[in-house]
Design an enzyme around this catalytic site. Structure first.
Site, short mmCIF file in Angstrom:
data_model
loop_
_atom_site.label_atom_id
_atom_site.label_comp_id
_atom_site.label_asym_id
_atom_site.label_seq_id
_atom_site.Cartn_x
_atom_site.Cartn_y
_atom_site.Cartn_z
CG ASP A 45 -23.30 11.02 25.03
OD1 ASP A 45 -23.08 10.94 23.80
OD2 ASP A 45 -24.09 10.28 25.62
CD GLU A 46 -20.21 8.57 20.52
OE1 GLU A 46 -19.42 7.64 20.69
OE2 GLU A 46 -21.26 8.46 19.86
CG ASP B 22 -20.02 7.12 25.44
OD1 ASP B 22 -20.66 8.13 25.78
OD2 ASP B 22 -20.52 6.18 24.80
#
Length: 380
Positions: free
Chosen positions: A102-103, A9
Site C-alpha cells: 500500500d505504499e 501511502d
C-alpha cells in the site's frame, strides 16, 4: 539537479477496501483481523482514537473500543486493489518503487521543466482515487526519508510539499519515533539520554550515536538532518526467489515428493520473512526422467506464511504432475514480490500461530534453518 521524491501511502488501505464493498462502514470504527483470538491487521482512524493499533490482540482492541466492527480480512481483494493502484501510477511516472502492498515511492526529478512536480503528483493521486475509489496521501520532498515522514504527518488524505529550505524546520519538532528506522528499543535507549525530538538527535555528535547504536547511528544522524541518498528502486514483477531439488535417483514416490515440497516451501517462506517480502505468484516445475519439463503457476493473495503457500504449491503440483513417469527434478519459484509484514495476511490465524512462526524464525536464526521445521517436510 535537485531530486524530487514522492512517497504515496493508501490511507488505512484494508479498511478503505472494505468500505468500498460496504458503504455502511464509512466513519464507523472498523478493525480488520481474524476473529477473537487473532490480531489487528488494520484499523480505521475512528478506532485509533481509542488507542487501537496494528498487531494488537483483537480482544484487547475490543476492550479499548467495544463499538468497533471486526471484519475478517480479504487478502485476495486487497491484492487485486493494490495491483490496480500500481498500474494507474505506473502509467504516469518515469520511475516507480513499490515499497509495500500500500505504499509507493516516485522519482520525479527533472519533471519540473515540463510540469510542476507538485501539480503532477496531485493529478496522479486524483487518478488513483477516480479509478479505484481509494483515498491516498502523499508528500513531495528531496529524499525518501523526508517524504515518508511527510506522508505520515499529512494523513489522512494529505497532500504536502516540503522544499529543501523547509526540511529542518519541518523535522526538528517531531518525535524521533517518526524516523522510519527508529524502533521501540532505539527509542527507549535515546529517550533515557534525553534525546526525544529530531532536532536534539540531529545535534547529537555522530560519534556518540555510532558508539551507542553502531553503524546505524551514522545513518540515524543523517536522517535526523534530512540527508538520504537512497535511490528509488524501479518496481518489477520479475523479482523472485526459488529453489530446486534434483534427485540422486528418479522417483515416482508421490508422498516423498510432497514431503520435499513441504521442506522447500518452508525454506523459501523463511527467506521471504527474513527479507520482509510477500509473494503474489507461485510457480511449480517438474522435470521427468526423459528430461521433459513442465511448469504451472498461479497468482495468489500476498503472503509469506508457510501453510498458505504450501496449500497452493501442492495444488499446483497435482495439476502439473499428469504422467505416471519418474521425476528427476522438482522446483518452486515465488515472484511478484513486494515488501510487507508477515502478519499482514494472517486474517484467519490466531495469536498462537503468529507467535509460533515468530518463535520458529528466531530458532532458525540462532541455530540454523534446519534446526526446526514441519514434520511433513522432514520425512525426506
Amino acid at each position: 539537479m535537485e531530486r524530487a521524491i514522492v512517497h504515496m501511502d493508501l490511507d488505512t488501505f484494508f479498511v478503505s477496501c472494505e468500505r468500498l464493498k460496504n458503504s455502511e462502514l464509512e466513519k464507523k470504527p472498523v478493525i480488520i483481523g481474524g476473529g477473537d483470538r487473532g490480531v489487528v491487521a488494520s484499523c480505521s482512524y475512528e478506532t485509533r482514537f481509542f488507542g487501537v493499533r496494528s498487531a494488537m490482540p483483537i480482544k484487547m482492541a475490543l476492550r479499548l473500543c467495544p463499538e468497533a466492527r471486526v471484519i475478517k480480512g480479504d487478502m485476495d481483494m486487497y491484492s487485486k486493489m493494490s495491483h490496480m493502484v500500481t498500474e494507474v501510477i505506473q502509467e504516469k511516472v518515469p520511475v516507480l518503487e513499490k515499497a509495500s502492498i500500500d505504499e509507493f515511492y516516485l522519482d520525479l526529478s527533472g519533471m519540473d521543466k515540463f510540469f510542476g512536480c507538485y501539480q503532477w503528483t496531485n493529478e496522479i493521486v486524483d487518478a488513483v482515487t477516480k479509478n479505484t475509489g481509494l483515498p491516498i496521501s502523499f508528500a513531495l520532498s528531496t529524499n525518501k526519508t523526508v517524504a515518508k515522514i511527510g506522508t505520515g504527518e499529512s494523513k489522512p488524505i494529505g497532500r504536502l510539499e516540503i522544499q529543501e529550505q523547509n526540511i529542518k524546520p519541518f523535522l526538528n519538532p517531531l518525535s524521533i519515533k517518526k524516523i522510519p528506522m527508529v524502533g521501540n528499543v532505539t527509542f527507549q535507549l535515546l529517550s533515557r539520554l534525553g534525546v526525544r525530538t529530531i532536532q536534539t538527535l540531529s545535534e547529537t555528535p555522530v560519534e556518540v550515536l555510532h558508539q551507542l547504536i553502531g553503524k546505524n547511528g551514522t545513518e540515524l544522524w543523517k536522517k535526523a538532518n534530512g540527508i538520504d541518498d537512497t535511490p528509488i528502486v524501479p518496481y518489477s514483477e520479475r523479482k523472485s526467489i526459488s529453489t530446486e531439488n534434483t534427485f540422486s535417483q528418479d522417483t515416482i514416490d508421490v508422498q516423498n515428493l510432497r514431503s520435499v515440497l513441504s521442506g522447500m516451501v518452508e525454506q523459501l517462506a523463511f527467506q521471504l520473512r527474513q527479507e520482509k517480502w510477500l509473494t503474489s505468484t507461485i510457480s511449480v516445475k517438474i522435470r521427468y526422467s526423459n528430461f521433459d519439463t513442465e511448469t504451472k503457476q498461479c497468482r495468489i493473495p500476498y503472503t509469506s506464511a508457510d501453510h498458505t503457500l504450501l496449500k497452493y504449491v501442492l495444488e499446483l503440483f497435482k495439476k502439473v504432475y499428469t504422467r505416471r513417469m519418474r521425476i528427476r527434478l522438482i522446483g518452486i519459484k515465488f515472484t511478484g514480490l513486494v515488501h510487507g509484514c508477515h502478519q499482514m495476511d494472517l486474517f484467519e490465524d490466531t495469536e498462537e500461530l503468529i507467535s509460533l512462526y515468530q518463535t520458529m524464525d528466531k530458532i532458525k536464526n540462532r541455530f540454523g534453518t534446519g534446526s526446526v521445521g514441519r514434520a511433513s517436510g522432514l520425512l525426506r
